[in-house]
Scaffold this motif. Structure first.
Motif, PDB file in Angstrom:
ATOM      1  N   GLY A  24       0.845  -1.143   0.028  1.00  0.00           N
ATOM      2  CA  GLY A  24       0.032  -0.030   0.000  1.00  0.00           C
ATOM      3  C   GLY A  24       0.780   1.252   0.041  1.00  0.00           C
ATOM      4  N   ALA A  26       0.614   5.658  -0.033  1.00  0.00           N
ATOM      5  CA  ALA A  26      -0.240   6.970   0.264  1.00  0.00           C
ATOM      6  C   ALA A  26       0.736   8.270   0.622  1.00  0.00           C
ATOM      7  CB  ALA A  26      -1.170   6.805   1.405  1.00  0.00           C
ATOM      8  N   SER A  34      -1.720  13.690  -4.060  1.00  0.00           N
ATOM      9  CA  SER A  34      -1.906  12.120  -3.704  1.00  0.00           C
ATOM     10  C   SER A  34      -0.646  11.478  -4.442  1.00  0.00           C
ATOM     11  CB  SER A  34      -3.343  11.701  -4.144  1.00  0.00           C
ATOM     12  OG  SER A  34      -3.419  11.846  -5.746  1.00  0.00           O
ATOM     13  N   HIS A  36      -0.895   9.549  -7.201  1.00  0.00           N
ATOM     14  CA  HIS A  36      -1.418   9.554  -8.594  1.00  0.00           C
ATOM     15  C   HIS A  36      -1.059  11.023  -8.837  1.00  0.00           C
ATOM     16  CE1 HIS A  36      -3.003   5.546  -8.557  1.00  0.00           C
ATOM     17  NE2 HIS A  36      -3.533   5.453  -7.524  1.00  0.00           N
ATOM     18  N   GLU A 104      -4.816   5.857   4.726  1.00  0.00           N
ATOM     19  CA  GLU A 104      -4.887   5.653   3.220  1.00  0.00           C
ATOM     20  C   GLU A 104      -3.960   4.419   2.402  1.00  0.00           C
ATOM     21  OE1 GLU A 104      -3.957   9.414   1.205  1.00  0.00           O
ATOM     22  OE2 GLU A 104      -5.819  10.469   2.378  1.00  0.00           O
ATOM     23  N   ASP A 108      -5.332   1.431   0.809  1.00  0.00           N
ATOM     24  CA  ASP A 108      -4.707   1.334  -0.749  1.00  0.00           C
ATOM     25  C   ASP A 108      -4.196  -0.279  -0.548  1.00  0.00           C
ATOM     26  OD1 ASP A 108      -3.672   2.453  -3.543  1.00  0.00           O
ATOM     27  OD2 ASP A 108      -1.700   1.797  -2.487  1.00  0.00           O
ATOM     28  N   TYR A 260       3.020  -3.747  -5.189  1.00  0.00           N
ATOM     29  CA  TYR A 260       3.570  -2.808  -6.122  1.00  0.00           C
ATOM     30  C   TYR A 260       5.071  -3.450  -6.173  1.00  0.00           C
ATOM     31  CZ  TYR A 260      -0.263   0.641  -5.149  1.00  0.00           C
ATOM     32  OH  TYR A 260      -1.153   1.295  -5.118  1.00  0.00           O
TER      33      TYR A 260
END
Length: 270
Positions: A24, A26, A34, A36, A104, A108, A260
């Motif tokens: 995850g 964040a 963020s 992204h 978050e 995620d 990831y």
């Protein structure tokens, strides 16, 4: 000829269920609200360092005007974290951001925070400077919140996260200056591999709130006077200070719902 002994570093194959993975992510980054948003800005080659006066006025000689700054430091979902008015307003913004981004990062990873409550999850926070710490502990004689030190002392950052999420693994704040968050990652991986915890939250945070701290870096001669970083360039003259608040959740591959990347190995020196 004398043989040279090499130090073998234990690693776990990435195809192993025991491989440590980033499950995850964040965070908030300069002018990026963020992960992204940050990626989008980087892909579009947006310069995220600017000379806007939203930290202090440019009245101090010798301090570079360009800094990387986060948006909306004053916003915090106090009701969600059951934080009272006085407690919230005596809490360092870094700690407020960390609380939000830890939640978050857990989401995620495809988890609910309740999935981690009571678990052997560690918290490792890399933090070198808290620019409100001196104000609350040395200058402010009357605080609206009797326990203001809990919101400003760097040692409390990781403990606060562990308390709010009810995590039972090892908890520490790591300060090795610019490498603090990477050292925190190294300690987290060691703790998982040594069986001290099953998963870990790793975070790094930095805010530039007071001009005198930046002045000290300028006096050291490490900052670029024009505020531009030029790594590997013959015109490089220093770096530009920047803010960030980033969190990752480490799990073993067998427990992760999202992967990831695999953390093949970590190592530190001095």
């Amino acid at each position: 000829m004398q043989s040279v002994k090499t130090c073998s570093i234990p690693t776990t194959p990435i195809d192993s269920d025991e491989s440590i993975v980033i499950a995850g992510i964040a965070g908030k980054y300069p002018r990026s609200d963020s992960v992204h948003h940050f990626a989008e800005n980087l892909f579009n080659k947006v310069d995220l360092v600017d000379d806007k006066e939203d930290r202090w006025r440019h009245l101090y000689a010798g301090i570079p005007k360009r800094l990387g700054k986060l948006n909306n430091l004053g916003k915090f979902d106090a009701e969600f974290f059951e934080s009272g008015f006085k407690e919230t307003h005596s809490m360092d913004p870094q700690q407020r951001l960390l609380l939000e981004h830890c939640f978050e990062a857990v989401l995620d990873a495809g988890l609910h925070p309740d999935d981690l409550r009571g678990s052997r999850t560690g918290v490792f926070v890399g933090v070198s400077i808290a620019e409100t710490e001196i104000y609350w502990t040395y200058k402010k004689t009357k605080s609206p919140f009797k326990k203001a030190v809990l919101g400003s002392a760097r040692s409390m950052y990781a403990a606060k996260i562990a308390h709010v999420l009810d995590l039972k693994g090892p908890t520490m704040a790591v300060d090795t200056a610019c490498s603090s968050s990477l050292y925190a990652l190294d300690w987290a991986c060691k703790a998982i591999r040594n069986g001290q915890c099953d998963s870990a939250i790793v975070a790094g945070t930095n805010l530039t709130l007071h001009p005198y701290i930046t002045l000290q870096f300028a006096l050291l001669g490490v900052l670029a006077a024009d505020g531009y970083c030029r790594p590997f360039d013959k015109c490089a003259s220093g770096y530009s200070r920047s803010e960030a608040n980033a969190v990752i959740l480490l799990q073993k591959a067998k427990d992760a719902k999202r992967i990831y990347a695999h953390v093949v190995n970590t190592k530190t020196n001095s």
